[in-house]
Design a protein around this motif. Structure first.
Motif: not given
Length: 273
Positions: A41-59
């Motif tokens: 929340l402090l440092r990464h909100l403007n980064d590009s989302q990591p590729k593995i995030y979609a798979a984690l959400i699917a799980r």
């Protein structure tokens, strides 16, 4: 898509499977970034989302428990590794530690037994409170014993704990100052949330009335309890009477402790004065 936007989109989708969609989305993003939520929340909100995030959400959308996806769960003051095959520690179970601390106010247990240790949550939380205590965790599951031992090592508590495979208290010799236990207590035909059904059924269900394991535990616990010690046993919210009577029939004094939601959560068992 930025991390900020990915979290917002994921939270909207997760409303279908969880009561905490935003928190789940943030914790899964932190896991994907190999970070923690505060740093996210402090440092990464403007980064590009990591590729593995979609798979984690699917799980998560498939009702896989969050703790199984991230591999960790906080309990009391410690962080534990968890995996499929081990019951996920819940905040309600912290009531057992609170009850034990109240009982031993002004003194400390020296020997602790945790029956059905699972991830080791109760035993390791207790050992973290009482630095001079030693303990044994028992579980019928090889997977649980391995996870509990790994957690003990990670927390620097393996020198004061022993994790063994066993059938409740069979073959153990006491006495123990503190006995902890979170047994299965769900009725066989109970309807549970889909993600809970992904947890090991042997750690959840206990016969038509949910009391099968209390019937086995009651005669085993009384002989193992030290004179001034206590046993703290988790119960379902409607089981204080049924489970409590099984232990009182074994000559133990029974008190009921409620959780923060004012629900009956555990039995505090002591020897009569």
């Amino acid at each position: 898509m930025t991390v900020r936007d990915a979290i917002a989109a994921a939270a909207e989708r997760l409303t279908a499977v969880t009561d905490t969609p935003r928190l789940d989305a943030e914790l899964l993003m932190a896991h994907a970034l190999s970070s923690d939520r505060n740093a996210l929340l402090l440092r990464h909100l403007n980064d590009s989302q990591p590729k593995i995030y979609a798979a984690l959400i699917a799980r998560r959308l498939a009702h896989e428990p969050l703790a199984y996806i991230t591999g960790t769960r906080d309990f009391w003051t410690i962080s534990l590794g968890v995996s499929p095959g081990v019951l996920i520690p819940r905040p309600d179970s912290e009531t057992l530690i609170e009850a034990a601390i109240e009982h031993f106010m002004g003194c400390a247990p020296k020997t602790i037994l945790d029956l059905g240790t699972g991830s080791g949550a109760l035993l390791l939380a207790a050992l973290s409170e009482w630095a001079e205590a030693t303990g044994i965790g028992v579980d019928v599951s090889e997977v649980a014993v391995t996870v509990a031992q790994t957690n003990a090592e990670a927390l620097g508590l393996s020198n004061r704990s022993q994790m063994i495979k066993g059938d409740w208290a069979s073959g153990l010799e006491g006495p123990f100052d503190l006995i902890l236990c979170n047994p299965p207590y769900v009725e066989t035909d109970a309807m549970l949330a889909p993600e809970v059904m992904n947890e090991p059924h042997a750690a959840l269900f206990a016969g038509p009335d949910g009391l099968d394991d209390y019937r086995r535990l009651a005669p085993q616990i009384a002989p193992l309890l030290s004179t001034n010690g206590c046993a703290v046993i988790e119960i379902g919210v409607t089981q204080a009477g049924g489970a409590g009577s099984l232990f009182s029939e074994e000559g133990l004094h029974v008190r009921v402790r409620q959780d923060l939601g004012a629900r009956d959560r555990c039995l505090l068992l002591t020897r009569p004065c």
